[in-house]
Scaffold this motif. Structure first.
Motif, PDB file in Angstrom:
ATOM      1  N   GLU A  18       0.821  -1.211   0.000  1.00 42.07           N
ATOM      2  CA  GLU A  18       0.000   0.000   0.000  1.00 42.07           C
ATOM      3  C   GLU A  18       0.857   1.265   0.000  1.00 42.07           C
ATOM      4  O   GLU A  18       0.512   2.247  -0.654  1.00 42.07           O
ATOM      5  CB  GLU A  18      -0.951   0.002   1.196  1.00 42.07           C
ATOM      6  N   ILE A  22       0.686   4.317  -2.711  1.00 42.41           N
ATOM      7  CA  ILE A  22       0.472   5.705  -2.285  1.00 42.41           C
ATOM      8  C   ILE A  22       1.613   6.591  -2.775  1.00 42.41           C
ATOM      9  O   ILE A  22       1.382   7.681  -3.313  1.00 42.41           O
ATOM     10  CB  ILE A  22       0.322   5.782  -0.751  1.00 42.41           C
ATOM     11  N   ASN A  25       1.555   7.498  -6.445  1.00 43.99           N
ATOM     12  CA  ASN A  25       0.553   8.486  -6.835  1.00 43.99           C
ATOM     13  C   ASN A  25       0.763   9.856  -6.209  1.00 43.99           C
ATOM     14  O   ASN A  25      -0.079  10.737  -6.385  1.00 43.99           O
ATOM     15  CB  ASN A  25      -0.846   7.967  -6.492  1.00 43.99           C
ATOM     16  N   TYR A  75      -0.310  12.858   5.094  1.00 40.24           N
ATOM     17  CA  TYR A  75      -1.152  12.428   3.978  1.00 40.24           C
ATOM     18  C   TYR A  75      -0.992  10.930   3.731  1.00 40.24           C
ATOM     19  O   TYR A  75      -1.994  10.208   3.544  1.00 40.24           O
ATOM     20  CB  TYR A  75      -0.776  13.207   2.717  1.00 40.24           C
ATOM     21  N   ARG A  78      -2.749   8.951   6.408  1.00 35.36           N
ATOM     22  CA  ARG A  78      -4.210   9.005   6.258  1.00 35.36           C
ATOM     23  C   ARG A  78      -4.662   8.067   5.134  1.00 35.36           C
ATOM     24  O   ARG A  78      -5.637   7.334   5.285  1.00 35.36           O
ATOM     25  CB  ARG A  78      -4.661  10.438   5.980  1.00 35.36           C
ATOM     26  N   GLU A  79      -3.941   8.089   4.007  1.00 33.19           N
ATOM     27  CA  GLU A  79      -4.283   7.196   2.902  1.00 33.19           C
ATOM     28  C   GLU A  79      -4.105   5.739   3.302  1.00 33.19           C
ATOM     29  O   GLU A  79      -4.894   4.875   2.902  1.00 33.19           O
ATOM     30  CB  GLU A  79      -3.428   7.522   1.677  1.00 33.19           C
ATOM     31  N   HIS A  82      -7.054   4.639   5.239  1.00 26.62           N
ATOM     32  CA  HIS A  82      -8.228   4.400   4.401  1.00 26.62           C
ATOM     33  C   HIS A  82      -8.154   3.062   3.684  1.00 26.62           C
ATOM     34  O   HIS A  82      -9.180   2.410   3.486  1.00 26.62           O
ATOM     35  CB  HIS A  82      -8.391   5.515   3.360  1.00 26.62           C
ATOM     36  N   THR A  83      -6.963   2.656   3.270  1.00 26.11           N
ATOM     37  CA  THR A  83      -6.849   1.434   2.479  1.00 26.11           C
ATOM     38  C   THR A  83      -6.691   0.175   3.325  1.00 26.11           C
ATOM     39  O   THR A  83      -7.107  -0.896   2.887  1.00 26.11           O
ATOM     40  CB  THR A  83      -5.666   1.527   1.501  1.00 26.11           C
TER      41      THR A  83
END
Length: 126
Positions: A18, A22, A25, A75, A78-79, A82-83
């Motif tokens: 993950e 991240i 991107n 950031y 946080r991502e 979420h995943t």
């Protein structure tokens, strides 16, 4: 959770995967496009994580990438939350991993030595 347990190995692998997605991107210009996550080590209490980062490029690109990742840690975390469906989202420490660069340099040196040995061997045979 033991350090080498199956659960810890699964968590490390999933966090590594993950984090790679991240970071790929990220829109930060400091982060080099050829940045990869070599490994991720999540602590047994799921509070901290060491992410070993490899950057293809010079020293300046490596320093800029680590700096950009440190600035984007909130950031990224946080991502990651979420995943991944984890009880705690670990705090991430980015560590520059130069093992790939070291391996490439060693391979280059071995090739030079073997090339020199093969050319010297040819002159002895004549």
């Amino acid at each position: 959770m033991k350090k080498r347990s199956i659960k810890n190995t699964r968590v490390n692998t999933e966090v590594q995967r993950e984090l790679s997605n991240i970071i790929r991107n990220l829109k930060d210009p400091r982060v080099a496009p050829w940045t990869s996550v070599v490994a991720a080590e999540v602590a047994s209490d799921l509070k901290t994580c060491k992410a070993y980062i490899s950057v293809l490029g010079g020293l300046k690109e490596q320093e800029d990438t680590i700096e950009g990742l440190k600035k984007a840690e909130g950031y990224i975390r946080r991502e990651l939350a979420h995943t991944l469906n984890m009880r705690n989202t670990p705090e991430i420490r980015f560590v520059l991993d130069q093992s790939i660069e070291y391996g490439v340099n060693m391979s280059r040196k071995i090739d030079e030595v073997t090339r020199n040995i093969s050319t010297e061997g040819d002159t002895d045979a004549e």
